[in-house]
Design an enzyme around this catalytic site. Structure first.
Site, PDB file in Angstrom:
ATOM      1  N   ARG A  75     -13.993  28.030 -10.144  1.00 13.31           N
ATOM      2  CA  ARG A  75     -13.325  27.597 -11.367  1.00 13.31           C
ATOM      3  C   ARG A  75     -11.984  26.949 -11.029  1.00 13.31           C
ATOM      4  NH1 ARG A  75     -11.387  31.207 -13.862  1.00 13.31           N
ATOM      5  NH2 ARG A  75     -12.065  33.009 -12.657  1.00 13.31           N
ATOM      6  N   TYR A 203     -19.729  23.308 -11.184  1.00 10.55           N
ATOM      7  CA  TYR A 203     -19.620  24.722 -10.804  1.00 10.55           C
ATOM      8  C   TYR A 203     -19.749  25.651 -12.016  1.00 10.55           C
ATOM      9  CZ  TYR A 203     -17.924  29.267  -9.663  1.00 10.55           C
ATOM     10  OH  TYR A 203     -17.842  30.626  -9.561  1.00 10.55           O
ATOM     11  N   GLY A 204     -20.451  26.751 -11.814  1.00  4.99           N
ATOM     12  CA  GLY A 204     -20.699  27.809 -12.807  1.00  4.99           C
ATOM     13  C   GLY A 204     -19.765  27.850 -14.000  1.00  4.99           C
ATOM     14  N   GLY A 205     -18.636  28.520 -13.845  1.00  9.63           N
ATOM     15  CA  GLY A 205     -17.747  28.754 -14.966  1.00  9.63           C
ATOM     16  C   GLY A 205     -17.161  27.487 -15.571  1.00  9.63           C
ATOM     17  N   LYS A 212     -17.989  31.238 -19.656  1.00  9.68           N
ATOM     18  CA  LYS A 212     -16.565  31.448 -19.865  1.00  9.68           C
ATOM     19  C   LYS A 212     -16.050  30.585 -21.015  1.00  9.68           C
ATOM     20  CE  LYS A 212     -16.604  34.647 -17.009  1.00  9.68           C
ATOM     21  NZ  LYS A 212     -16.344  34.744 -15.623  1.00  9.68           N
ATOM     22  N   HIS A 232     -13.924  40.048 -21.045  1.00 11.98           N
ATOM     23  CA  HIS A 232     -14.465  39.855 -19.690  1.00 11.98           C
ATOM     24  C   HIS A 232     -14.853  41.231 -19.128  1.00 11.98           C
ATOM     25  CE1 HIS A 232     -13.671  37.960 -15.422  1.00 11.98           C
ATOM     26  NE2 HIS A 232     -14.937  37.881 -15.766  1.00 11.98           N
ATOM     27  N   SER A 254     -12.114  38.348 -12.057  1.00  6.87           N
ATOM     28  CA  SER A 254     -13.193  37.713 -11.312  1.00  6.87           C
ATOM     29  C   SER A 254     -13.258  38.237  -9.880  1.00  6.87           C
ATOM     30  CB  SER A 254     -12.973  36.206 -11.290  1.00  6.87           C
ATOM     31  OG  SER A 254     -12.888  35.720 -12.604  1.00  6.87           O
ATOM     32  N   ALA A 255     -14.480  38.511  -9.454  1.00  5.01           N
ATOM     33  CA  ALA A 255     -14.746  39.002  -8.093  1.00  5.01           C
ATOM     34  C   ALA A 255     -14.016  40.309  -7.786  1.00  5.01           C
ATOM     35  CB  ALA A 255     -14.444  37.933  -7.046  1.00  5.01           C
ATOM     36  N   CYS A 256     -13.919  41.191  -8.780  1.00  6.62           N
ATOM     37  CA  CYS A 256     -13.288  42.490  -8.582  1.00  6.62           C
ATOM     38  C   CYS A 256     -14.226  43.655  -8.904  1.00  6.62           C
ATOM     39  CB  CYS A 256     -11.998  42.599  -9.387  1.00  6.62           C
ATOM     40  SG  CYS A 256     -10.700  41.521  -8.752  1.00  6.62           S
ATOM     41  N   GLY A 257     -15.537  43.403  -8.953  1.00  4.56           N
ATOM     42  CA  GLY A 257     -16.473  44.528  -8.957  1.00  4.56           C
ATOM     43  C   GLY A 257     -17.253  44.804 -10.227  1.00  4.56           C
ATOM     44  N   ASP A 281     -20.692  40.865 -17.085  1.00  4.83           N
ATOM     45  CA  ASP A 281     -19.543  39.948 -17.073  1.00  4.83           C
ATOM     46  C   ASP A 281     -18.835  39.811 -18.420  1.00  4.83           C
ATOM     47  OD1 ASP A 281     -18.009  38.167 -15.333  1.00  4.83           O
ATOM     48  OD2 ASP A 281     -18.756  36.518 -16.559  1.00  4.83           O
ATOM     49  N   ASN A 371     -17.118  32.223  -2.326  1.00  4.44           N
ATOM     50  CA  ASN A 371     -17.498  32.310  -3.746  1.00  4.44           C
ATOM     51  C   ASN A 371     -18.947  31.837  -3.957  1.00  4.44           C
ATOM     52  OD1 ASN A 371     -16.972  32.917  -6.511  1.00  4.44           O
ATOM     53  ND2 ASN A 371     -16.672  30.720  -6.927  1.00  4.44           N
ATOM     54  N   ARG A 373     -22.822  32.212  -4.821  1.00  7.29           N
ATOM     55  CA  ARG A 373     -23.302  32.991  -5.971  1.00  7.29           C
ATOM     56  C   ARG A 373     -24.814  32.997  -6.053  1.00  7.29           C
ATOM     57  NH1 ARG A 373     -19.364  35.155  -9.943  1.00  7.29           N
ATOM     58  NH2 ARG A 373     -17.389  34.627  -8.972  1.00  7.29           N
ATOM     59  N   ARG A 404      -7.677  44.597  -8.392  1.00  9.64           N
ATOM     60  CA  ARG A 404      -7.765  44.671  -6.936  1.00  9.64           C
ATOM     61  C   ARG A 404      -6.343  44.841  -6.438  1.00  9.64           C
ATOM     62  NH1 ARG A 404     -11.483  42.594  -2.982  1.00  9.64           N
ATOM     63  NH2 ARG A 404     -12.985  42.010  -4.578  1.00  9.64           N
TER      64      ARG A 404
HETATM   65  P1  GTP Z   1     -17.187  37.782 -11.266  1.00 15.00           P
HETATM   66  O1  GTP Z   1     -18.631  37.462 -11.305  1.00 15.00           O
HETATM   67  O2  GTP Z   1     -16.386  36.756 -10.524  1.00 15.00           O
HETATM   68  O3  GTP Z   1     -16.602  38.054 -12.598  1.00 15.00           O
HETATM   69  O4  GTP Z   1     -17.012  39.073 -10.308  1.00 15.00           O
HETATM   70  P2  GTP Z   1     -17.329  40.637 -10.519  1.00 15.00           P
HETATM   71  O5  GTP Z   1     -16.176  41.306 -11.191  1.00 15.00           O
HETATM   72  O6  GTP Z   1     -18.662  40.836 -11.103  1.00 15.00           O
HETATM   73  O7  GTP Z   1     -17.310  41.165  -8.987  1.00 15.00           O
HETATM   74  P3  GTP Z   1     -18.515  41.648  -8.055  1.00 15.00           P
HETATM   75  O8  GTP Z   1     -19.149  42.929  -8.525  1.00 15.00           O
HETATM   76  O9  GTP Z   1     -19.414  40.516  -7.813  1.00 15.00           O
HETATM   77  O10 GTP Z   1     -17.718  41.997  -6.717  1.00 15.00           O
HETATM   78  C1  GTP Z   1     -16.907  41.046  -6.073  1.00 15.00           C
HETATM   79  C2  GTP Z   1     -16.655  41.457  -4.637  1.00 15.00           C
HETATM   80  O11 GTP Z   1     -16.030  42.743  -4.601  1.00 15.00           O
HETATM   81  C3  GTP Z   1     -17.939  41.568  -3.834  1.00 15.00           C
HETATM   82  O12 GTP Z   1     -17.738  41.012  -2.554  1.00 15.00           O
HETATM   83  C4  GTP Z   1     -18.163  43.057  -3.726  1.00 15.00           C
HETATM   84  O13 GTP Z   1     -18.842  43.421  -2.546  1.00 15.00           O
HETATM   85  C5  GTP Z   1     -16.753  43.634  -3.768  1.00 15.00           C
HETATM   86  N1  GTP Z   1     -16.737  44.980  -4.401  1.00 15.00           N
HETATM   87  C6  GTP Z   1     -17.340  45.344  -5.554  1.00 15.00           C
HETATM   88  N2  GTP Z   1     -17.164  46.669  -5.795  1.00 15.00           N
HETATM   89  C7  GTP Z   1     -16.418  47.150  -4.787  1.00 15.00           C
HETATM   90  C8  GTP Z   1     -15.910  48.450  -4.464  1.00 15.00           C
HETATM   91  O14 GTP Z   1     -16.104  49.437  -5.180  1.00 15.00           O
HETATM   92  N3  GTP Z   1     -15.162  48.556  -3.327  1.00 15.00           N
HETATM   93  C9  GTP Z   1     -14.932  47.472  -2.513  1.00 15.00           C
HETATM   94  N4  GTP Z   1     -14.192  47.665  -1.421  1.00 15.00           N
HETATM   95  N5  GTP Z   1     -15.406  46.236  -2.776  1.00 15.00           N
HETATM   96  C10 GTP Z   1     -16.141  46.075  -3.890  1.00 15.00           C
HETATM   97  C1  SPV Z   2     -15.736  34.582 -12.889  1.00 17.97           C
HETATM   98  O1  SPV Z   2     -15.094  33.792 -12.183  1.00 17.97           O
HETATM   99  O2  SPV Z   2     -15.183  35.480 -13.557  1.00 17.97           O
HETATM  100  C2  SPV Z   2     -17.207  34.498 -12.931  1.00 17.97           C
HETATM  101  C3  SPV Z   2     -17.830  33.342 -12.341  1.00 17.97           C
HETATM  102  O3  SPV Z   2     -17.857  35.346 -13.511  1.00 17.97           O
HETATM  103  S1  SPV Z   2     -17.676  31.987 -13.402  1.00 17.97           S
HETATM  104  O4  SPV Z   2     -18.888  31.917 -14.231  1.00 17.97           O
HETATM  105  O5  SPV Z   2     -17.597  30.796 -12.580  1.00 17.97           O
HETATM  106  O6  SPV Z   2     -16.528  32.114 -14.235  1.00 17.97           O
HETATM  107 MN    MN Z   3     -16.526  36.911 -14.406  1.00 21.52          MN
END
Ligand code: GTP
Ligand code: SPV
Ligand code: MN
Length: 591
Positions: A75, A203-205, A212, A232, A254-257, A281, A371, A373, A404
């Site tokens: 994004r 790209y996705g978002g 989004k 979110h 985003s990308a925090c689990g 999500d 990133n 996916r 995070r």
């Molecule tokens: P978006 O799709 O971007 O919104 O991300 P999301 O919030 O769904 O995050 P996702 O579950 O895909 O995790 C993102 C990254 O964090 C991945 O590389 C996971 O492996 C890592 N991760 C998820 N949960 C944990 C956890 O409990 N501990 C650690 N250390 N890493 C984690």
């Molecule tokens: C995020 O970035 O929070 C995602 C991926 O879930 S995207 O759809 O690109 O926004």
């Molecule tokens: Mn997201």
């Protein structure tokens, strides 16, 4: 120009599509119906134009690899705009341009942009069809990758036209990749017109406008007007061995689990416990007739982060991507399978990196983009909740905010009440990730994990949260979590992933009034014996570090929060100033 819109009788739709076609001049218009025949035809076209690469059907039946333009992998928040009539409508956190000027500028870019291309008309429903939450959108796109992805991510096709009938109440999304030149890339939202124009990115978002753009930015604006929330958040159900299911929603940036928590497989020691995924999500939340907060997942698929996903960290995700999935920017193996960092297997010889080049193991560069996916239908998920399609949604007993954070924020803390929980959400910070273009790993404030997604003035948004509870006699409890605290060597203190079940259980037990907590200057935390650690190998010192509240760190944190609120102008009216003041006073006395 061919245009088989035969079956579509809705005049508002027909007229709007005609206007867009007149502007963009596609060679043909394809109206998507969501059928299997159509999926096969579009997939053949996508393969022929090298947009999709078929994977080995013996290993990944129905799966394809897509490689994006290397300049278009995440994004682009700096190119994302909320175009309200006046700047104040977009507020202090959004980029803003006036609607007329923006439409004019984009019209210039879109003029003839689809010459030689196909315009796909993608009708879709967000939310279970028949749900009072459900909303219809249309995306006009010249990307077959986007059209095929929308088929996975939403309830796409005929159902949307049927639900819409002759109404003109639908989201109008117009998307063109143009020539993927970052200089001509903009993602613009017009909340007052229920309209999104996105150009220059695939790209996705940025490009799957249902996600989004509609389900968060536009929907949050609609929610403000109509008295509900678009967030979110993942939604999960936690079932106890006795068969009692408690529903929880959690907002992490985003990308925090979120995807990982939503699909969690409980550890061995939690025999009989099950997690059921509603969504991973986005959550739309409404006050129910019973005075509780009810949630649906508006989406029908997952657009999940690939790196770090493996049979140990997220076995349900690995099963979800076994068939009928689209992978974007992962690495390819010589035998037609996929690979990414943190998949739990050694990179095979002859690996092709995400750009399509032979991967050089010694290069120090990842083979899969950080990133990268997967896009997969929710029906692939072994943990999918039986309630995922329930028109009423599920009642939410707890809301969790999380970020995070390498330091400061403890494993889990409970708010004293709703208003304190709103303060948790509004003040949360998180390290930036590869999900958005820009520097990775710097802490920024990300209120409610909505900083990039709130489609109106964030101050009004805080107010909306604070007001909502007045109409919510039975509000969920609010918590904050942090799976990402690190020790001095930079190693995660908490094992995370399935072990997060232990925190979920404490949260559910708190909701049910079955377990105690200790009061701290920040909120309520579990005493050591109140967290179920059966079967977990973690040293007392490590657990202590993961859960501790350090006065020095928190005083510094509160300074940053105060400074941020001052910058937003959010200090006094939500009672945030008083929260900070009393936390400071309590910290001065803290051990
Ligand atoms: P978006 O799709 O971007 O919104 O991300 P999301 O919030 O769904 O995050 P996702 O579950 O895909 O995790 C993102 C990254 O964090 C991945 O590389 C996971 O492996 C890592 N991760 C998820 N949960 C944990 C956890 O409990 N501990 C650690 N250390 N890493 C984690
Ligand atoms: C995020 O970035 O929070 C995602 C991926 O879930 S995207 O759809 O690109 O926004
Ligand atoms: Mn997201």
């Amino acid at each position: 120009m061919t245009n088989q819109s035969n079956g579509v009788k809705n005049r508002a739709v027909a007229q709007w599509v005609a206007e867009a076609a007149q502007l963009t001049q596609p060679d043909q218009i394809v109206w998507c119906d969501g059928s299997e025949e159509e999926r096969q035809r579009m997939t053949r076209d996508a393969i022929a134009s090298r947009v999709l690469i078929p994977l080995n059907p013996a290993k990944r039946p129905g799966c394809y690899l897509h490689r994006s333009n290397p300049n278009d992998v995440a994004r682009t928040e700096q190119l994302t705009f909320v175009c309200t009539p006046d700047k104040d409508g977009a507020g202090p956190t959004n980029n803003w341009m006036p609607p007329d000027e923006t439409y004019a500028k984009l019209r210039g870019w879109l003029n003839g942009a689809m010459r030689g291309r196909t315009m796909y008309v993608v009708p879709y429903v967000m939310g279970p069809v028949g749900s009072p939450f459900a909303k219809v959108g249309f995306e006009l796109t010249d990307s077959v990758y986007v059209a095929l992805s929308m088929r996975i991510m939403t309830r796409m096709g005929r159902a949307a036209l049927e639900l819409l009938g002759d109404s003109d109440h639908f989201n109008r999304g117009l998307h063109s990749t143009l020539d993927l030149n970052p200089e001509r890339r903009l993602i613009c939202h017009f909340p007052q017109d229920n309209t999104i124009w996105s150009v220059g990115s695939g790209y996705g978002g940025n490009a799957l406008l249902s996600k989004k753009c509609f389900a968060l930015r536009i929907a949050s604006y609609l929610g403000r007007t109509e008295g509900w929330l678009a967030e979110h958040m993942l939604i999960l159900g936690l079932e106890s061995p006795e068969g009692e299911t408690t529903y929880v929603a959690a907002a992490f940036p985003s990308a925090c689990g979120k995807t990982n928590l939503a699909m969690l497989l409980p550890p061995q020691a939690f025999k009989g416990w099950r997690v059921h995924t509603i969504g991973d999500d986005i959550a739309w939340l409404r006050i129910g007739a019973d005075g509780r907060l009810w949630a649906i997942n508006p989406e029908a698929g997952y657009f999940g982060v690939a790196p770090g996903t493996n049979a140990h960290s997220n076995p349900n995700a690995m099963k979800t991507v076994q068939h009928d999935a689209i992978f974007t920017n992962v690495a390819a193996t010589p035998d037609g399978d996929i690979w990414w960092e943190g998949m739990g297997t050694e990179p095979p010889a002859g690996l092709i990196d995400w750009r399509g080049q032979k991967w050089d193991r010694g290069s120090g560069q990842p083979a899969a983009h950080p990133n990268s996916r997967f896009t997969a239908p929710m029906t692939n998920n072994p943990a999918l909740s039986p309630k995922a399609n329930d028109p009423q949604g599920v009642p939410i007993s707890a809301i969790i905010f999380g970020g995070r954070r390498a330091s400061t924020v403890p494993l889990v803390v409970e708010a004293y009440d709703w208003s304190h929980g709103v303060f948790f959400g509004a003040s949360m910070g998180s390290e930036t990730t590869a999900a958005a273009v820009g520097q990775v790993g710097v802490v920024r404030r990300d209120p409610m994990a909505m900083l990039p997604f709130c489609g109106y003035n964030i101050l009004e948004y805080f107010g909306h949260w604070q007001e909502l509870v007045k109409r919510l006699p039975n509000p969920p409890k609010i918590f904050e979590v942090n799976w990402f605290r690190k020790d001095r060597e930079g190693k995660f203190l908490w094992p995370g992933y399935s072990e997060n079940m232990r925190v979920l259980k404490w949260i559910v037990d708190r909701v049910k009034g079955r377990v105690g907590a200790e009061q701290t200057p920040i909120g309520l935390v579990p005493r050591k014996e109140e967290l179920d650690l059966t079967g977990l190998e973690i040293s007392t010192a490590q657990l202590q570090q993961a859960t501790s509240i350090n006065a020095g760190e928190w005083l510094a944190e509160l300074d940053q929060v105060e400074e941020y609120f001052a910058r937003l102008g959010a200090g006094s009216f939500n009672g945030f100033e008083e929260r900070i003041k009393s936390a400071r006073a309590a910290l001065a006395q803290w051990r």
